[in-house]
Design an enzyme around this catalytic site. Structure first.
Site, PDB file in Angstrom:
ATOM      1  N   HIS A 116       0.824  -1.211   0.000  1.00  0.00           N
ATOM      2  CA  HIS A 116       0.000   0.000   0.000  1.00  0.00           C
ATOM      3  C   HIS A 116       0.854   1.255   0.000  1.00  0.00           C
ATOM      4  O   HIS A 116       0.459   2.283  -0.542  1.00  0.00           O
ATOM      5  CB  HIS A 116      -0.970  -0.013   1.184  1.00  0.00           C
ATOM      6  CG  HIS A 116      -2.151  -0.890   0.916  1.00  0.00           C
ATOM      7  ND1 HIS A 116      -2.292  -2.128   1.488  1.00  0.00           N
ATOM      8  CD2 HIS A 116      -3.212  -0.715   0.098  1.00  0.00           C
ATOM      9  CE1 HIS A 116      -3.410  -2.677   1.030  1.00  0.00           C
ATOM     10  NE2 HIS A 116      -3.982  -1.845   0.196  1.00  0.00           N
ATOM     11  N   CYS A 158     -10.470  -1.468 -10.109  1.00  0.00           N
ATOM     12  CA  CYS A 158      -9.750  -0.373  -9.440  1.00  0.00           C
ATOM     13  C   CYS A 158      -8.385  -0.817  -8.948  1.00  0.00           C
ATOM     14  O   CYS A 158      -7.672  -0.043  -8.319  1.00  0.00           O
ATOM     15  CB  CYS A 158     -10.587   0.217  -8.309  1.00  0.00           C
ATOM     16  SG  CYS A 158     -10.950  -0.962  -7.015  1.00  0.00           S
TER      17      CYS A 158
HETATM   18  C1  PEP Z   1      -7.004  -3.982  -4.704  1.00  0.00           C
HETATM   19  O1  PEP Z   1      -6.837  -4.850  -3.843  1.00  0.00           O
HETATM   20  O2  PEP Z   1      -6.834  -4.178  -5.919  1.00  0.00           O
HETATM   21  C2  PEP Z   1      -7.392  -2.626  -4.289  1.00  0.00           C
HETATM   22  C3  PEP Z   1      -7.702  -1.686  -5.163  1.00  0.00           C
HETATM   23  O3  PEP Z   1      -7.380  -2.376  -2.961  1.00  0.00           O
HETATM   24  P1  PEP Z   1      -6.034  -2.070  -2.139  1.00  0.00           P
HETATM   25  O4  PEP Z   1      -4.892  -2.038  -3.096  1.00  0.00           O
HETATM   26  O5  PEP Z   1      -6.254  -0.767  -1.465  1.00  0.00           O
HETATM   27  O6  PEP Z   1      -5.976  -3.215  -1.201  1.00  0.00           O
HETATM   28 MG    MG Z   2      -7.518  -4.474  -1.814  1.00  0.00          MG
END
Ligand code: PEP
Ligand code: MG
Length: 608
Positions: A227, A540
């Protein structure tokens, strides 16, 4: 986790990791000594762009030591305890009211025990007395008294007293959380342009940084899928990760030139090198401004299939930039960023103001707010479980929300209250089973009813979607599609869980491939299920912004894609060169292949 920068030493002495497991540093000149001339390091390019700045070391604060036995000002500690007790009483009363409304008076009465304990002079007075007589911190006194009381209660044979002990422990936890709330650390402040050099970065650390001065990141560990890396890309800040011994080799205050696209770092660059880097920086800013000036070419393929491109953001300030880069919506607002790096969760008022401002700023475009997605690498001391062997397989995302009912319901109310300010959609992270969605729907309806009865203006309805991030969700997408209004595929986590490869583990980069046919088959299944039920599907996860991902996702039939704002102009240009009919053929071929490498080759062959 709180932050600590080391200002007084030029040769850091501690590292969070065992030196024996390190790979040798990648150095072209000096090794392990203060560089007099330019030194070149390389690492894994993680977030593109260049930066110039002064090195600042950032260290994780060691776990909180037991409460200090040092004398404290008893007057201050007693006052803090009183404030915490009042805040806790308000929380418990609210919980009682919610329980009464949903489950009836009899069930609500269980909270009366905690309210009685709060009012019981024997309990809190003993804590005040300890603070006064022993000059210890309120939290230390609270723990001591709680332990003495629970031991007394548990020692009796009577089951009712044993149950009281559990109530007391629960109450003490709430009091500790409230005590921690007024001790939220202030963000670290910097002078001038700085580049953060750290053993590893957590999302909490990133959220606590003074971003007015941070120009880039260098870490010893980490992965492009963490993240922290995603946040760096979202902020448009260059990052280079997996630079062995970076904190040892790069002395504090060294001038650095950082290239997040090539993974190259220059320590003490020459004047010519600085001037070349400045030129690149100017070019970078010009390109960003240029993109902002001509952002609104339609997002569609060459043969006319529209594929709206949205932005992934984490802060209110990001929305204006995202719109300037041509975002057609905000496809993912990572709401948990408002909870990171602070001891006390934001309240309903703060959140509804933030969400309302975001909706107003993005209008007339839609904003999809993802509800609190903590757990895994996003830890908040007051909310996330303390010890989990596998945090990414633990109480994370919607699972945590269902456990932290008071905090989550406050977020749901804030969303409803903001809902009249623009086009809001909400989505739940880390969904695994239908029951999770049903519970949230029920809570949403209850909170709406509560607000309406208080005369608050709220939207008639709110589209509720889920993230498809677990293989279980993708495999049962038909059942889930019946329950929700849309899907958004989180390819970062879907890849981690499908490939059984921890997204933080940089050694598994070869397995962290969202274009692996196993992941593609799950995406295909989710898209087909959603479409059977007339629901739209977004992506996303980071895959949407990859050159490899875009044609395949278009071919699989996803309806929209959301990505870091800086990447939108390029993705829009790339999409305009793609042919949807060809992408459909390509996607069909890719899901049937046997490896990520074969998929990459198939995509390369069509774009050749
Ligand atoms: C994902 O897991 O693809 C996502 C968009 O959420 P994050 O990266 O914040 O876990
Ligand atoms: Mg995620």
């Amino acid at each position: 986790m709180a932050l600590r920068t080391r200002r007084g030493t030029s040769a850091p002495t501690r590292s969070a990791h065992c030196p024996h497991t390190r790979r040798p540093p990648v150095l072209s000149e000096h090794h392990n000594r203060v560089p007099q001339t330019t030194t070149r390091l390389t690492g894994q390019p993680t977030s593109g762009g260049v930066a110039i700045g002064r090195a600042v070391h950032l260290w994780p604060t060691p776990p909180a030591p037991p409460p200090p036995p040092v004398p404290v000002r008893a007057v201050d500690e007693s006052a803090r305890l009183k404030t915490a007790a009042a805040a806790t009483a308000a929380v418990v009363r609210e919980l009682r009211e919610q329980t009464r409304a949903r489950l009836g008076e009899a069930k609500a009465e269980i909270f009366d025990v905690q309210l009685a304990l709060l009012a019981d002079p024997e309990f809190l007075d003993r804590v005040h007395e300890l603070i006064r007589t022993r000059a210890i911190a309120a939290s230390a006194a609270l723990r001591e008294v709680t332990q003495a009381f629970t031991e007394e209660l548990s020692a009796t044979e009577d089951e009712r007293f044993a149950a009281r002990a559990a109530d007391l422990r629960d109450l003490a936890e709430r009091l500790e959380t409230a005590l921690a709330c007024d001790a939220t650390p202030a963000p670290e402040e910097f002078d001038g342009d700085v580049i953060i050099v750290a053993p590893e970065l957590t999302p909490s650390q990133t959220a606590q940084l003074d971003l007015a001065h941070v120009r880039g990141f260098i870490t010893e560990l980490g992965s492009a899928h963490s993240h922290a890396a995603i946040l760096a890309r979202g902020l448009g800040l260059p990052a280079v990760m997996r630079v062995p011994q970076a904190t040892t080799i790069i002395p504090r205050d060294t001038t650095l030139c950082l290239d997040g696209t090539t993974g190259e770092i220059l320590l003490s660059p020459s004047l010519e090198q600085i001037s070349a880097c400045r030129k690149q920086l100017a070019h970078q800013s010009k390109a960003r401004i240029g993109c902002a000036r001509h952002p609104h070419r339609p997002s569609q393929t060459a043969d006319g299939r529209p594929l709206p491109l949205g932005a992934n953001v984490g802060r209110l300030e990001d929305i204006t930039g995202a719109m300037a880069r041509g975002a057609e919506h905000i496809g993912l607002f990572r709401s948990e960023l408002s909870y990171l790096g602070r001891n006390c969760p934001p309240g309903e008022e703060e959140l509804s103001t933030l969400y309302g401002a975001m909706l107003a700023r993005a209008a007339p475009h839609a904003v999809t707010i993802r509800t609190l997605d903590l757990g895994g690498d996003k830890q908040v001391e007051a909310l996330t479980p303390v010890h989990e062997a596998n945090p990414f397989l633990g109480v994370r995302g919607v699972r945590l929300c269902l456990q932290q009912e008071v905090v989550f319901r406050a977020q749901l109310r804030a969303l409803w209250r903001a809902s009249v300010r623009g086009r809001l959609k909400i989505m739940l992270p880390m969904v695994t089973v239908v029951a999770e969605v049903r519970t949230v729907r029920k809570w949403l309806a209850e909170e709406r009813a509560g607000l309406v009865s208080r005369g608050e203006p709220v939207a008639r309805d709110l589209p509720l979607g889920i993230m498809i991030e677990t293989p279980a969700a993708a495999l049962t997408a038909d059942a889930l599609a019946r329950e929700v209004d849309f899907f958004s595929i989180g390819t970062n986590d879907l890849t981690q869980y499908t490939m059984a490869a921890d997204r933080l583990n940089g050694q598994l980069a070869h397995l962290q491939a969202a274009h692996h046919p196993a992941v593609l088959q799950l995406i295909q299944r989710a898209v087909e299920a959603a479409h059977r039920h007339g629901k739209r599907v977004s992506v996303c996860g980071e895959m949407g912004s990859h050159a490899l991902g875009l044609p395949v996702l278009d071919g699989l039939g996803v309806d929209e894609i959301s990505m870091p704002p800086d990447l939108i102009p390029e993705a829009r240009a790339r999409l305009a060169r793609l042919d949807h009919a060809a992408n459909v053929r390509l996607a069909r071929e890719c899901v049937g292949l046997g490896s990520a490498e074969q998929v990459a080759a198939a995509v390369a062959a069509t774009s050749a």
